[in-house]
Design an enzyme around this catalytic site. Structure first.
Site, short mmCIF file in Angstrom:
data_model
loop_
_atom_site.label_atom_id
_atom_site.label_comp_id
_atom_site.label_asym_id
_atom_site.label_seq_id
_atom_site.Cartn_x
_atom_site.Cartn_y
_atom_site.Cartn_z
N ARG A 9 0.83 -1.22 0.00
CA ARG A 9 0.00 0.00 0.00
C ARG A 9 0.86 1.27 0.00
O ARG A 9 0.49 2.25 0.65
CB ARG A 9 -0.94 0.06 1.20
N ASP A 20 -6.38 -3.61 -7.75
CA ASP A 20 -6.90 -4.25 -6.54
C ASP A 20 -7.12 -5.73 -6.80
O ASP A 20 -7.44 -6.13 -7.93
CB ASP A 20 -8.22 -3.60 -6.10
N ARG A 66 -4.18 6.12 0.59
CA ARG A 66 -4.81 7.28 1.23
C ARG A 66 -3.95 8.02 2.24
O ARG A 66 -4.30 9.13 2.64
CB ARG A 66 -6.13 6.87 1.89
N TYR A 70 -14.35 -13.21 -0.24
CA TYR A 70 -15.15 -12.02 -0.57
C TYR A 70 -16.43 -12.42 -1.30
O TYR A 70 -17.51 -11.86 -1.04
CB TYR A 70 -14.34 -11.03 -1.42
N ARG A 109 -8.34 11.08 -5.60
CA ARG A 109 -9.56 10.37 -5.24
C ARG A 109 -10.75 11.30 -5.02
O ARG A 109 -11.91 10.86 -5.06
CB ARG A 109 -9.31 9.52 -3.99
O1 CP3 Z 1 0.31 0.34 -3.33
C1 CP3 Z 1 -0.25 -0.78 -3.38
O2 CP3 Z 1 -0.06 -1.67 -2.52
C2 CP3 Z 1 -0.99 -1.12 -4.65
C3 CP3 Z 1 -2.32 -1.35 -4.72
C4 CP3 Z 1 -3.18 -2.31 -3.90
C5 CP3 Z 1 -4.46 -1.94 -3.44
N1 CP3 Z 1 -5.06 -3.04 -2.94
C6 CP3 Z 1 -5.05 -0.61 -3.55
C7 CP3 Z 1 -6.20 -0.23 -2.72
C8 CP3 Z 1 -2.99 -3.66 -3.58
C9 CP3 Z 1 -1.77 -4.53 -3.79
C10 CP3 Z 1 -4.20 -4.11 -2.98
C11 CP3 Z 1 -4.43 -5.51 -2.55
C12 CP3 Z 1 -5.64 -5.83 -1.79
N2 CP3 Z 1 -6.90 -5.35 -1.96
C13 CP3 Z 1 -5.69 -6.82 -0.79
C14 CP3 Z 1 -4.53 -7.68 -0.37
C15 CP3 Z 1 -3.64 -6.96 0.56
C16 CP3 Z 1 -4.19 -6.78 1.93
O3 CP3 Z 1 -4.45 -5.63 2.29
O4 CP3 Z 1 -4.37 -7.80 2.59
C17 CP3 Z 1 -7.01 -6.88 -0.31
C18 CP3 Z 1 -7.54 -7.80 0.77
C19 CP3 Z 1 -7.76 -5.94 -1.06
C20 CP3 Z 1 -9.21 -5.69 -0.96
C21 CP3 Z 1 -9.53 -4.30 -0.60
N3 CP3 Z 1 -9.31 -3.21 -1.40
C22 CP3 Z 1 -10.12 -3.86 0.60
C23 CP3 Z 1 -10.53 -4.74 1.76
C24 CP3 Z 1 -10.24 -2.47 0.49
C25 CP3 Z 1 -10.93 -1.56 1.45
C26 CP3 Z 1 -10.15 -1.33 2.66
C27 CP3 Z 1 -9.26 -0.15 2.46
O5 CP3 Z 1 -8.07 -0.23 2.79
O6 CP3 Z 1 -9.79 0.85 2.00
C28 CP3 Z 1 -9.69 -2.08 -0.76
C29 CP3 Z 1 -9.57 -0.71 -1.31
C30 CP3 Z 1 -8.22 -0.25 -1.73
N4 CP3 Z 1 -7.33 -0.97 -2.46
C31 CP3 Z 1 -7.64 1.03 -1.50
C32 CP3 Z 1 -6.40 1.06 -2.13
C33 CP3 Z 1 -5.43 2.22 -2.22
C34 CP3 Z 1 -8.32 2.20 -0.79
C35 CP3 Z 1 -9.36 2.71 -1.71
C36 CP3 Z 1 -9.64 4.18 -1.61
O7 CP3 Z 1 -8.92 4.97 -2.24
O8 CP3 Z 1 -10.64 4.54 -0.99
#
Ligand code: CP3
Length: 345
Positions: free
Chosen positions: A26, A75, A30, A151, A39
């Site tokens: 990540r 994602d 954010r 999911y 965003r």
């Molecule tokens: O910089 C990075 O790591 C690259 C991008 C990336 C995102 N998600 C962007 C994202 C990666 C590699 C992921 C993987 C991901 N997504 C996982 C596996 C890693 C982990 O955290 O265990 C999982 C389980 C997800 C599913 C997911 N996506 C959830 C549960 C959420 C909501 C929770 C949250 O953190 O907001 C997301 C959204 C998400 N994916 C965001 C980002 C930057 C936030 C979205 C926003 O901008 O509002």
């Protein structure tokens, strides 16, 4: 210097390197004001689908932090859109699946799709990034079948994964069919990311730590083995999950190049369970909410546990939280570079 001799690529091969390579899960997200500004103008899914902006966000994180690898902005849940699961991100609630799998027959309602047609925008983001930053190793990624299935079955995020496990126990054949579908999609998706230019692949089985060893071994490991066997000749790979302390030996047996470790376990003990492989991790991401003295102490501890062995890639034990101060993230990356390049005494 060419990309294959980059410090991150060499550490993947467990070559001796002059300091520990570092990138952060990540690293684009954010916690960055620049990300939040983007965003404010588009939804998360719009951002993922907009290859130009997704590539820009990927580049922005690498340039700001000067980390040793990039991860493409996307994602793990995006392929579920293509399967017609009805994916959306609700404000503040995280991901929602509008057509969850509740009955065995729901598995047959998933629509199969052409990878290039469904996810071509991700491959385009990869191509744009590689063109912009040809010397930065780029990690492509996907969710692992169990984590994706969770999911689909839960209808979103979950704490105890009771629906997922109940489905696995009560509908073993349908669960196996679901896992097989997700395995095929994941293999095609990851290989297409390499074809687009990704140099390394990461498989996120984030929630697999909820399973017992016996359930992991019988219901998940065979699919993960299939995935890493398919990737072996394409690119080096990283296999990550959280709360996997009781099953790191089995996770290592799935066949990735590197095993990712969360913060719950000490890295030296984790490495012992993993065996003869590269390891990624494992600073607790919430340490970044502490002061610099504690960040330094805990970073040094992770490096000490790795003990200068070849094949350590520094990372957090999970993604950077949204309330993390940017300066602490920058401080951490600088620290890893500084502390790991000192001769060990
Ligand atoms: O910089 C990075 O790591 C690259 C991008 C990336 C995102 N998600 C962007 C994202 C990666 C590699 C992921 C993987 C991901 N997504 C996982 C596996 C890693 C982990 O955290 O265990 C999982 C389980 C997800 C599913 C997911 N996506 C959830 C549960 C959420 C909501 C929770 C949250 O953190 O907001 C997301 C959204 C998400 N994916 C965001 C980002 C930057 C936030 C979205 C926003 O901008 O509002």
């Amino acid at each position: 210097m060419d990309l294959e001799n980059n410090i991150f690529m060499r550490a993947l091969r467990r070559e001796q390197v002059e300091r520990t390579p570092v990138w952060l899960m990540r690293q684009a997200g954010r916690y960055q004001p620049e990300y939040r500004a983007i965003r404010a103008k588009m939804s998360f899914l719009e951002l993922c689908h907009n290859s130009q902006v997704a590539a820009e966000v990927t580049t922005m994180a690498v340039d700001m932090l000067q980390v040793d690898a990039a991860i493409i902005f996307a994602d793990i849940l995006l392929p579920l859109q293509c399967l017609n699961a009805g994916l959306r991100f609700a404000q503040g609630d995280g991901p929602v699946i509008d057509n969850p799998i509740r009955l065995a027959s729901d598995v047959d309602k998933l629509s199969l799709f052409d990878i290039e047609e469904g996810l071509g925008y991700v491959f385009q983001s990869i191509k744009l990034f590689v063109k912009e930053r040809p010397l930065v190793p780029l990690i492509g990624f996907a969710g692992a079948p169990f984590t994706l299935a969770s999911y689909l079955i839960e209808g979103g995020s979950s704490r105890n994964f009771e629906r997922t496990k109940a489905f696995m126990y009560q509908e073993p054949q349908a669960f196996a069919r679901l896992m097989a579908i997700l395995t095929d999609v994941t293999i095609a998706y990851l290989l297409a990311q390499v074809a687009a230019g990704a140099h390394c692949l990461m498989l996120f089985d984030s929630w697999v730590g909820t399973l017992s060893r016996e359930d992991y071994e019988s219901s998940v490991l065979p699919y993960s083995k299939q995935i890493f066997a398919a990737l072996a000749s394409a690119a080096p790979s990283i296999h990550f999950g959280t709360a996997t302390g009781g099953m790191l030996d089995l996770i290592a047996a799935a066949g990735s190049t590197v095993v990712g470790v969360d913060w719950r376990m000490d890295l030296a003990s984790a490495w012992q369970m993993i065996g003869d492989k590269a390891v990624q991790g494992n600073l607790d991401p919430t340490v970044l909410l502490a002061d610099r003295a504690l960040i330094k102490e805990r970073t040094q501890l992770v490096l000490d546990k790795a003990g200068g062995r070849p094949g350590h890639i520094f990372n957090l034990g999970h993604g950077i939280g949204k309330d993390t101060p940017v300066d602490n993230v920058k401080y951490l990356v600088d620290l890893v570079r500084e502390l790991s390049s000192k001769p060990r005494g």
